[in-house]
Motif scaffolding. Sequence first.
Motif, PDB file in Angstrom:
ATOM      1  N   HIS A  41      -4.264  -7.425 -16.936  1.00 26.27           N
ATOM      2  CA  HIS A  41      -3.499  -7.445 -15.691  1.00 26.27           C
ATOM      3  C   HIS A  41      -4.300  -6.788 -14.563  1.00 26.27           C
ATOM      4  N   LEU A  42      -3.970  -7.235 -13.346  1.00 21.77           N
ATOM      5  CA  LEU A  42      -4.557  -6.665 -12.129  1.00 21.77           C
ATOM      6  C   LEU A  42      -3.419  -6.210 -11.233  1.00 21.77           C
ATOM      7  N   TYR A  43      -3.551  -4.990 -10.713  1.00 24.06           N
ATOM      8  CA  TYR A  43      -2.508  -4.416  -9.867  1.00 24.06           C
ATOM      9  C   TYR A  43      -3.127  -3.998  -8.526  1.00 24.06           C
ATOM     10  N   GLU A  44      -2.325  -4.168  -7.475  1.00 27.86           N
ATOM     11  CA  GLU A  44      -2.734  -3.650  -6.161  1.00 27.86           C
ATOM     12  C   GLU A  44      -1.906  -2.430  -5.839  1.00 27.86           C
ATOM     13  N   ILE A  45      -2.593  -1.389  -5.452  1.00 28.79           N
ATOM     14  CA  ILE A  45      -1.913  -0.161  -5.017  1.00 28.79           C
ATOM     15  C   ILE A  45      -1.757  -0.262  -3.499  1.00 28.79           C
ATOM     16  N   VAL A  46      -0.542  -0.544  -3.060  1.00 35.34           N
ATOM     17  CA  VAL A  46      -0.287  -0.757  -1.632  1.00 35.34           C
ATOM     18  C   VAL A  46      -0.021   0.587  -0.974  1.00 35.34           C
ATOM     19  N   VAL A  47      -0.812   0.890   0.039  1.00 38.29           N
ATOM     20  CA  VAL A  47      -0.669   2.151   0.783  1.00 38.29           C
ATOM     21  C   VAL A  47      -0.201   1.802   2.188  1.00 38.29           C
ATOM     22  N   SER A  48       0.893   2.392   2.616  1.00 36.43           N
ATOM     23  CA  SER A  48       1.440   2.108   3.944  1.00 36.43           C
ATOM     24  C   SER A  48       1.805   3.419   4.637  1.00 36.43           C
ATOM     25  N   ASN A  49       1.313   3.546   5.874  1.00 35.71           N
ATOM     26  CA  ASN A  49       1.635   4.693   6.728  1.00 35.71           C
ATOM     27  C   ASN A  49       1.414   6.009   6.003  1.00 35.71           C
ATOM     28  N   GLU A  50       0.246   6.159   5.438  1.00 34.14           N
ATOM     29  CA  GLU A  50      -0.011   7.380   4.681  1.00 34.14           C
ATOM     30  C   GLU A  50      -0.203   8.596   5.577  1.00 34.14           C
ATOM     31  N   ALA A  51      -0.355   8.394   6.894  1.00 29.40           N
ATOM     32  CA  ALA A  51      -0.570   9.534   7.789  1.00 29.40           C
ATOM     33  C   ALA A  51       0.723  10.042   8.401  1.00 29.40           C
ATOM     34  N   SER A  60      -3.613   0.309 -21.355  1.00 26.13           N
ATOM     35  CA  SER A  60      -4.173   1.426 -20.593  1.00 26.13           C
ATOM     36  C   SER A  60      -4.991   0.881 -19.436  1.00 26.13           C
ATOM     37  N   VAL A  61      -5.086   1.682 -18.374  1.00 29.87           N
ATOM     38  CA  VAL A  61      -5.838   1.309 -17.184  1.00 29.87           C
ATOM     39  C   VAL A  61      -7.322   1.445 -17.472  1.00 29.87           C
ATOM     40  N   LEU A  62      -8.057   0.381 -17.208  1.00 31.30           N
ATOM     41  CA  LEU A  62      -9.491   0.405 -17.458  1.00 31.30           C
ATOM     42  C   LEU A  62     -10.293   0.954 -16.275  1.00 31.30           C
ATOM     43  N   GLY A  63      -9.806   0.761 -15.078  1.00 31.74           N
ATOM     44  CA  GLY A  63     -10.575   1.220 -13.926  1.00 31.74           C
ATOM     45  C   GLY A  63      -9.794   1.124 -12.634  1.00 31.74           C
ATOM     46  N   LEU A  64     -10.319   1.845 -11.609  1.00 31.54           N
ATOM     47  CA  LEU A  64      -9.766   1.829 -10.258  1.00 31.54           C
ATOM     48  C   LEU A  64     -10.890   1.423  -9.299  1.00 31.54           C
ATOM     49  N   VAL A  65     -10.600   0.500  -8.401  1.00 33.98           N
ATOM     50  CA  VAL A  65     -11.603   0.064  -7.410  1.00 33.98           C
ATOM     51  C   VAL A  65     -10.927   0.002  -6.041  1.00 33.98           C
ATOM     52  N   SER A  66     -11.772   0.081  -4.982  1.00 33.70           N
ATOM     53  CA  SER A  66     -11.231   0.064  -3.618  1.00 33.70           C
ATOM     54  C   SER A  66     -12.180  -0.699  -2.694  1.00 33.70           C
ATOM     55  N   ASP A  67     -11.581  -1.228  -1.652  1.00 42.77           N
ATOM     56  CA  ASP A  67     -12.328  -1.909  -0.591  1.00 42.77           C
ATOM     57  C   ASP A  67     -12.286  -0.999   0.636  1.00 42.77           C
ATOM     58  N   ALA A  68     -13.425  -0.360   0.935  1.00 45.62           N
ATOM     59  CA  ALA A  68     -13.448   0.606   2.026  1.00 45.62           C
ATOM     60  C   ALA A  68     -13.225  -0.059   3.374  1.00 45.62           C
ATOM     61  N   ALA A  69     -13.738  -1.272   3.561  1.00 40.07           N
ATOM     62  CA  ALA A  69     -13.640  -1.928   4.857  1.00 40.07           C
ATOM     63  C   ALA A  69     -12.200  -2.304   5.192  1.00 40.07           C
ATOM     64  N   HIS A  70     -11.451  -2.820   4.221  1.00 42.48           N
ATOM     65  CA  HIS A  70     -10.093  -3.286   4.476  1.00 42.48           C
ATOM     66  C   HIS A  70      -9.028  -2.354   3.911  1.00 42.48           C
ATOM     67  N   GLN A  71      -9.445  -1.219   3.343  1.00 44.03           N
ATOM     68  CA  GLN A  71      -8.539  -0.189   2.824  1.00 44.03           C
ATOM     69  C   GLN A  71      -7.487  -0.793   1.888  1.00 44.03           C
ATOM     70  N   THR A  72      -8.016  -1.501   0.901  1.00 44.66           N
ATOM     71  CA  THR A  72      -7.156  -1.990  -0.173  1.00 44.66           C
ATOM     72  C   THR A  72      -7.592  -1.310  -1.479  1.00 44.66           C
ATOM     73  N   TYR A  73      -6.635  -1.112  -2.365  1.00 44.46           N
ATOM     74  CA  TYR A  73      -6.885  -0.332  -3.582  1.00 44.46           C
ATOM     75  C   TYR A  73      -6.295  -1.095  -4.778  1.00 44.46           C
ATOM     76  N   TRP A  74      -7.066  -1.055  -5.907  1.00 43.70           N
ATOM     77  CA  TRP A  74      -6.729  -1.884  -7.056  1.00 43.70           C
ATOM     78  C   TRP A  74      -6.932  -1.088  -8.345  1.00 43.70           C
ATOM     79  N   CYS A  75      -6.154  -1.458  -9.351  1.00 45.05           N
ATOM     80  CA  CYS A  75      -6.378  -0.969 -10.706  1.00 45.05           C
ATOM     81  C   CYS A  75      -6.185  -2.139 -11.678  1.00 45.05           C
ATOM     82  N   TYR A  76      -6.827  -2.049 -12.838  1.00 44.44           N
ATOM     83  CA  TYR A  76      -6.759  -3.187 -13.752  1.00 44.44           C
ATOM     84  C   TYR A  76      -6.714  -2.676 -15.193  1.00 44.44           C
TER      85      TYR A  76
END
Length: 1037
Positions: free
Chosen positions: A377-387, A357-373
């Motif tokens: 395991h550690l996962y990166e949620i890659v967001v591209s061209n969301e607009a 199960s996923v323990l948590g979600l974290v994000s880097d506001a400055a570089h707009q990177t998103y992670w879950c762990y």
Amino acid sequence: MSLLDDYVNVGAGQLGGLDSMLDASPVVEGDGQPHTNGASSMTGMFRIDQVTLPGSLSIVGAAVQNNILFIALANVKLMRIDLSEPAEILDIDISQALSATSSKSSERDSIHKIHLDATGQHLIITTTKGENVYWHSKNSKPAKLSKLKGVIESVGWNNDGNKHSTKEILVGLRSGSVYETWLEPTEGFTRSLERYCKLVYSIESGSPVHGLYHYMDAAKHRHILLASDGALLHFAGVLPKSSSADAPILTAIFADNAPGEHACQGSKSILRTVADKDAESHLHFAWACVEGILHGDGPVNPGEASFEGATMLPATGTENILLTAYHIIALRDGELCAFNRFDHREVYREALTSAQSVLGLVSDAAHQTYWCYTESHLYEIVVSNEARDLWSVFLKAKNFEKASRFAESQRQQDVIHEAQARSHLEALRYDEAAKSYARASTPVEQVALALLDREERDALRLYLQYKLELSRKAAGMQRTMLATWIVELFMNKMNALDDLQNIADGLRKDAAIGETAIAQISNDFRQFVKQYTADMDKETIYALISSYGRDGELLAFAESVNDYRYVVHHHIARESYAAALNQLIKHPDVDLIYETANVLLPEVPQQAVEFWMKLGALDPERVLPAVLLYSTRQMPALKDNQAVRFLQFAIRNKGDRCSQAIHNALVGIYARDCDKDEAELLAYLSSRQTPAYDTDFALRQCREHGRVISCIRIFSSIGMHEQALDLALQHDNFDLAKQVANGVESLVDGSGNGGTCDGLALKKKFWLRIAQTTMERRGIQAAIELSKETDVLRVEDLLPSFTDETPLDELKEEICAALERYANQIRQLQTEMDYSSRATETLEKAMTALDRRFAVIHTHELCYHCDEPLIGKDTKFYVFPCQHVFHSECLVQLALRDSSASQRRRIAQLQLRARPPVSRTKSPAPSTQQKSGNTQTAPPIAVSRTSSLAMARVPSSATGSSSTKDHGSSGRGQGQGPLGAGGAEVPIEEAKAREALDEIIAADCPLCGERMISSIDWPLFDAADKNQAAEAASWIV
């Protein structure tokens, strides 16, 4: 038929076609295909990538900021990973920083959460037993926070913090307490990490503080968001001015005002924030609770209005959330979902492949990177061209401004602008619709028909103006057509307003509003023409505006295209001469001035002449026809005649370069208009020593207008004195005749008389003619009185003019005076003759005495040039009155050195013509009386050698004059002819050559004469002379 009529006559059914086109426009998203609801359209926007970590890990927490990732492990260690250099991993052991009591406890302490600030430099680690440790990048080891106790659930970092200090921050505990503290990294144990730590707020229910965030709005008000079980609180206030740097400042925010609150059932509470520049607070928040996800712009209004603008996303069962720039990522039932936060559509859903199960979600506001762990395991949620599809979301919401901002293609922009134009058209906002249509690619004719059917010609004009502004510069033909159409719409509008104005005036109603509208539309037209002059065909616009009879706008267009010639001629055609001249003054054009001079000078003479006088490039001859035309037609008084003023200026300005035609024109005007005394004409004639005008023309003009005095002045100026005298006597102007007679005295040749007598004789002749004429017309006595006015005329000169009948009794006194005058002259001549005889005798005696002058020199005398003995065998020398002596050869050398090239050639020629000097006969030894005369001075002479003294007689005057021809004599006696060697006579040619040579070389002393004075600027020594150069070098210090 106008351009407007062509479109008005088209069938009204075209409007329905436009509306149907707008209705049928599909709303496209992303790749331009029609949008279908569901996550499939967002393929590629979100992706989950697993991160490879070293070894087998047991993860209990994570935090990421500023591209720095911290992972908390179950073994009470941390991993620090710089994502820009992921290969370098730093292991941090915090076990040593925990208290001894916790390490000896039967239950081992472990990391509960880690909290990282936005700089990625300040990290707070909290354990399950309430121990808190601080780590900073510059410290080698973590340090325990001694003042801050309890399990930290959330930290409200300060946005103004930096890598050196956190500044004031809020810390929320599991117990429901909120502390304010200030952390600074320190080395050693001399100072606490916490500058201060004070309780500022407590939740009455004791609910944990799940989230904290504080920010400042544009009005410098501080806002605090606090999330607890089932409630989201908003505090607002103004920070006090603290007098101490170690005192908390956020206490007043919690104490002053009642917080705004949004409550729900259940204990679920997760607070996330993200920067949003469109929000007033520059913040967007999301709060996950049992009911769903409440999100909206950061509240800026305190109290009950805090969350009025927030909306609830009904995503129940949410376990954790993250905020991206435009989406909300939620963890629901083991799946990651993404919701568009503007329309709440679910755009992404994916289940993790891991069984954990996923323990948590974290994000880097400055570089707009998103992670879950998960636990391992550690996962990166890659967001591209969301607009990419936001434009369609805002388009459906009719937020056209934002839709246009997020559009990525021209086709999308066209759809947005067409939809916006349709919306404005339906709301009867025609001006806004015109602007939107101009940005769309809708055909011009369709838009024009739609607006014309609604009788909105103003909107059509605005539409065409916007279309012209946005069209390509290369589309020249289309831009010209649009500009011409717009000009016609302007003209139509102005005429319509004029008609309304006339109606209002007829009804005697207040027409101020109409006048304002006319002024406004006229100003708009001028601005348009000025901006788009290059896109207009000049002749077409002239014809178009003229057909509407709009003179003001016609001139405005002409000025905008710099067609000042048209403006000037337009004013002249309407007899607005002052306006035409003002236009020329503003935009001088010399050719146009020449072209319009015949019209403007007669109408506005003073202003025209003043303008011409200021132009330096104006050729007076080119405007001379206009000057003469004005002077002939207007015939103003001479003092007001602007032609005279301009001609005078031209003569002064041009000087000798002024053409004869200008002078002739001025003479003609003077001759015609001057006063009877001819003062102006005479002043002009007197100012010219040499006539610059055509004298024949001037004489014709003066005779035609009866200017006798001027004619006489002209005759005199060209040497026709007899004609001037005849004309003066013809008109009985004896004063002027006297002036003519006196004026010929300075003449060298009396050519005016046709003879060869000089000016004095001609003057006497003229006075005699004046006297004869006076005698004939006024009598003998008047002639006698006239003779007394000059010294060239006597009574005896008048006697030949007397007749036998002339009575002499009246002339008795004058005749006696003349005889007495002649007797005095005879006595004066006798006295002068006696004086001349005595002077001649004195001169003869002086010349006889000159033969006995002599000078005495010593036999050992040296030459002043070569320093050699002066007297030697067969040596000729010269003695000057100043007692300087020189050899003849030395004197020749000095003369050659100081003479010009031509004089040196003359000396050489004379030396060739004169034979070499030979030894002369020895003179007898001087007597004692002669020796005593050695102090006398004389011009330079040549003497022969004697036993002890050299002596020579001086055959020139005792004054020592150096200009006599005997300067070079060789001491021969008085009356002696030229002698050669042995006393033989020298040929005459040779003697003349020697005398000429003596005149040159012995003109004056080389050491104290004029030659020495003229050599003041010569060098002190000759650089080419080695001896002199060596002597000069010896004096160098």
